[in-house]
Each structure stands twice: as C-alpha cells, then as structure tokens.
Design a protein around this motif. Structure first.
Motif, PDB file in Angstrom:
ATOM      1  N   ASP A   1      62.269  31.077 -46.170  1.00  0.00           N
ATOM      2  CA  ASP A   1      63.187  32.196 -45.948  1.00  0.00           C
ATOM      3  C   ASP A   1      62.842  33.003 -44.700  1.00  0.00           C
ATOM      4  O   ASP A   1      63.684  33.727 -44.172  1.00  0.00           O
ATOM      5  N   GLN A   2      61.616  32.887 -44.208  1.00  0.00           N
ATOM      6  CA  GLN A   2      61.262  33.563 -42.952  1.00  0.00           C
ATOM      7  C   GLN A   2      62.107  33.003 -41.803  1.00  0.00           C
ATOM      8  O   GLN A   2      62.585  33.757 -40.946  1.00  0.00           O
ATOM      9  N   ASP A   3      62.310  31.685 -41.793  1.00  0.00           N
ATOM     10  CA  ASP A   3      63.185  31.071 -40.791  1.00  0.00           C
ATOM     11  C   ASP A   3      64.619  31.579 -40.952  1.00  0.00           C
ATOM     12  O   ASP A   3      65.300  31.888 -39.963  1.00  0.00           O
ATOM     13  N   ILE A   4      65.065  31.663 -42.210  1.00  0.00           N
ATOM     14  CA  ILE A   4      66.435  32.124 -42.478  1.00  0.00           C
ATOM     15  C   ILE A   4      66.628  33.543 -41.940  1.00  0.00           C
ATOM     16  O   ILE A   4      67.641  33.849 -41.290  1.00  0.00           O
ATOM     17  N   ILE A   5      65.664  34.410 -42.203  1.00  0.00           N
ATOM     18  CA  ILE A   5      65.742  35.792 -41.718  1.00  0.00           C
ATOM     19  C   ILE A   5      65.819  35.838 -40.203  1.00  0.00           C
ATOM     20  O   ILE A   5      66.603  36.604 -39.623  1.00  0.00           O
ATOM     21  N   ASN A   6      65.027  35.019 -39.538  1.00  0.00           N
ATOM     22  CA  ASN A   6      65.022  35.010 -38.073  1.00  0.00           C
ATOM     23  C   ASN A   6      66.324  34.487 -37.481  1.00  0.00           C
ATOM     24  O   ASN A   6      66.769  34.968 -36.437  1.00  0.00           O
ATOM     25  N   VAL A   7      66.942  33.529 -38.153  1.00  0.00           N
ATOM     26  CA  VAL A   7      68.234  33.021 -37.687  1.00  0.00           C
ATOM     27  C   VAL A   7      69.336  34.026 -38.007  1.00  0.00           C
ATOM     28  O   VAL A   7      70.197  34.330 -37.160  1.00  0.00           O
ATOM     29  N   LEU A   8      69.306  34.551 -39.222  1.00  0.00           N
ATOM     30  CA  LEU A   8      70.349  35.470 -39.686  1.00  0.00           C
ATOM     31  C   LEU A   8      70.430  36.729 -38.829  1.00  0.00           C
ATOM     32  O   LEU A   8      71.519  37.223 -38.518  1.00  0.00           O
ATOM     33  N   TYR A   9      69.263  37.256 -38.440  1.00  0.00           N
ATOM     34  CA  TYR A   9      69.235  38.520 -37.692  1.00  0.00           C
ATOM     35  C   TYR A   9      68.775  38.339 -36.237  1.00  0.00           C
ATOM     36  O   TYR A   9      68.247  39.253 -35.634  1.00  0.00           O
ATOM     37  N   LYS A  10      68.996  37.157 -35.715  1.00  0.00           N
ATOM     38  CA  LYS A  10      68.636  36.866 -34.331  1.00  0.00           C
ATOM     39  C   LYS A  10      69.317  37.859 -33.380  1.00  0.00           C
ATOM     40  O   LYS A  10      70.520  38.077 -33.450  1.00  0.00           O
ATOM     41  N   GLY A  11      68.522  38.496 -32.518  1.00  0.00           N
ATOM     42  CA  GLY A  11      69.068  39.470 -31.579  1.00  0.00           C
ATOM     43  C   GLY A  11      69.381  40.814 -32.192  1.00  0.00           C
ATOM     44  O   GLY A  11      69.923  41.694 -31.515  1.00  0.00           O
TER      45      GLY A  11
END
Length: 297
Positions: free
Chosen positions: A200-210
């Motif tokens: 889910d750390q990857d998901i968070i980084n993709v979801l809130y990228k920028g």
C-alpha cells in the motif's frame, strides 16, 4: 497558527492484527510521553471484541488516552495484494480512512507500530498542508526505485516529486474526501497488484503523486542497518522508525537503537519481558558463534 476544528488535540490513526497490537501499546506509550493530548482512531479489520476491549482499557489506564474503534468492511480487503509477508492487510486501512472517520476530523496522523517517539510533534502535526493531500518524509529507498519500476507502476519521480515512506504520514482528510473515492482506490490497487513491490505504500505514492508536502528525515528517521547517529542529529529526531525487517523485538535484529524500544517497554512495566529477550538473545548468539566456528566463517 491556524485553529483547527479538532480542538487542538492530535488525531492518531492505527490499524493492526493480533500480531502487532502489543507493539502499538509500546509506540503509543512513547507518543504520550512527549505529547499530552491526542486521540486514537483504530480501524479494525479482524480483531475480536475482547481484544479490542483490552486494548482500549490499556490505553485509558496507562496513558489516559481515548480510543475510537471503527469496524471496517472486510470485503474492502478481498482483492488487495500482499507482496511482503511480514506486513498485514491492515496497513491498507489508511487508504480508506477518509471514508470512515468522523466528518468533523480534518486531519489525522497515521503511525506504524514499529516507531518510537522521541519528542513533541505537535508543531509538525498542526502545520499548514499548503493545499497538499499528505505530509510525509522522503523514503531512504528512493534511489533504489529504478526508472523501469517507476514506469511500471505509474510513478514519475524527480526533483519535484519524491517517493515517501508511508509509515508516518499526516492526511489532509478535508481534501482527500473530495478527491478520492473507494472505487477509484480499489481500482488502482487491482490495476497495480501484479506490479507493486511495497504494497500500500506504493499505492499511496501513485495515488497522491505530485500532491505531497515533504517533511525532513527527522520526522520519520529510518533505522536501516544503522549503528550510530551523531548527538546533534539525535537531538532533531522526532520518531525513530525501525524499517524493513530491522525490528527491535527480533533477536536477529538487535542493534544500538534497540534500547530506545526496550526503554519504553521497561517503562510501561515489561522488565521481565526484556530480561527474557536478553536470555534468548544470548542463547541465539552463542549457537550462532558455534555454528560459524564449525563452518570456519
């Protein structure tokens, strides 16, 4: 500083299976030592009412802290991937916090169980979001996130965008309630389930990228095979984070920073547990020494 509708107390978000529940007792005890006013919100996926009752009783008795338990819909987790065996599905709960927490909460701080608080963090907690969805610390593994992996999961990292460690993050609930949906998050999880490495750390980084505001490393200081830290550095640290498999309660992971965890364990009444750990650690090291000698290593 701006006044928030949370009456100036911090809101802390956690979720755990039975394996990590006791670790949260230690973490929250350390948080209370330096931060007098916070409220815990527990997103419960699988724990029995008896375990939850005991946990709430402990928080109230030991650190005078209220705990609000929110039972999660287990169907949310049915298709979510497990890429790292030591990490439970419960960590995905933070992805859905904005949909199940009380509407009057405008921010909350997620804390992993494997962190220890060393100082007051209210100034960081109550800072402005600057219209960002998340406040977090750049992950030490960012340099190991290769370009091909970034492309694979939809990350475009660079000078402006960074990969954060999601073990300690502050969520702008007011904003992400308006910008995310349960469906969009689940769809992203399913889309990336065969590509992500760090769950889910990857998901968070993709979801809130920028859409992230970055704190210094001292907010979430990683102990990744670290043996020393200069005194002037130590004075700045707010949280120690025992990342990866470097857990202070594991006999194979004992290092110079394990004492910070065990100091809190002893302070909260677990001195016998500490002595037992030392005995088992001693036996393990003795056997290991004999084994290495036999192998000629």
């Amino acid at each position: 500083m701006q006044e928030y509708n949370n009456h100036r107390h911090m809101n802390v978000l956690i979720s755990a299976d039975k394996k990590y529940l006791s670790k949260y007792k230690t973490m929250l005890y350390s948080l209370k030592k330096y931060n007098s006013d916070f409220k815990v919100y527990f997103l419960n996926k699988s724990l029995s009412s008896r375990k939850i009752k005991k946990f709430k009783k402990y928080l109230k008795k030991k650190i005078n802290c209220d705990c609000v338990v929110i039972d999660m819909d287990e169907t949310l987790y049915e298709k979510l991937p497990i890429n790292i065996k030591r990490i439970s599905l419960e960590t995905y709960s933070r992805l859905f916090a904005q949909f199940c927490l009380p509407e009057e909460l405008d921010r909350i701080m997620w804390l992993d169980a494997d962190v220890i608080c060393l100082k007051n963090v209210e100034d960081i907690y109550f800072q402005e979001f600057d219209n960002k969805s998340i406040i977090g610390t750049i992950d030490i593994s960012e340099e190991r996130v290769k370009a091909e992996y970034q492309d694979k999961i939809g990350l475009d990292l660079g000078e402006k965008h960074h990969y954060i460690n999601a073990g300690i993050i502050i969520l702008n609930l007011k904003k992400i309630r308006d910008t995310t949906t349960v469906k969009s998050i689940l769809d992203l999880c399913i889309q990336l389930k065969d590509s992500i490495k760090f769950q889910d750390q990857d998901i968070i980084n993709v979801l809130y990228k920028g859409d992230m505001k970055y704190e210094t490393k001292y907010f979430n200081y990683p102990l990744f095979y670290t043996e020393t830290i200069e005194e002037k550095e130590l004075e700045k640290v707010r949280f120690f984070h025992f990342v990866e498999a470097e857990k202070p309660w594991r006999i194979k992971s004992h290092n110079a920073f394990s004492k910070y965890w065990w100091d809190i364990e002893i302070e909260r009444g677990n001195r016998i547990k500490y002595y037992s750990y030392l005995v088992i650690r001693g036996i393990y090291m003795g056997i290991r020494k004999i084994y290495l000698k036999i192998r000629g290593i």
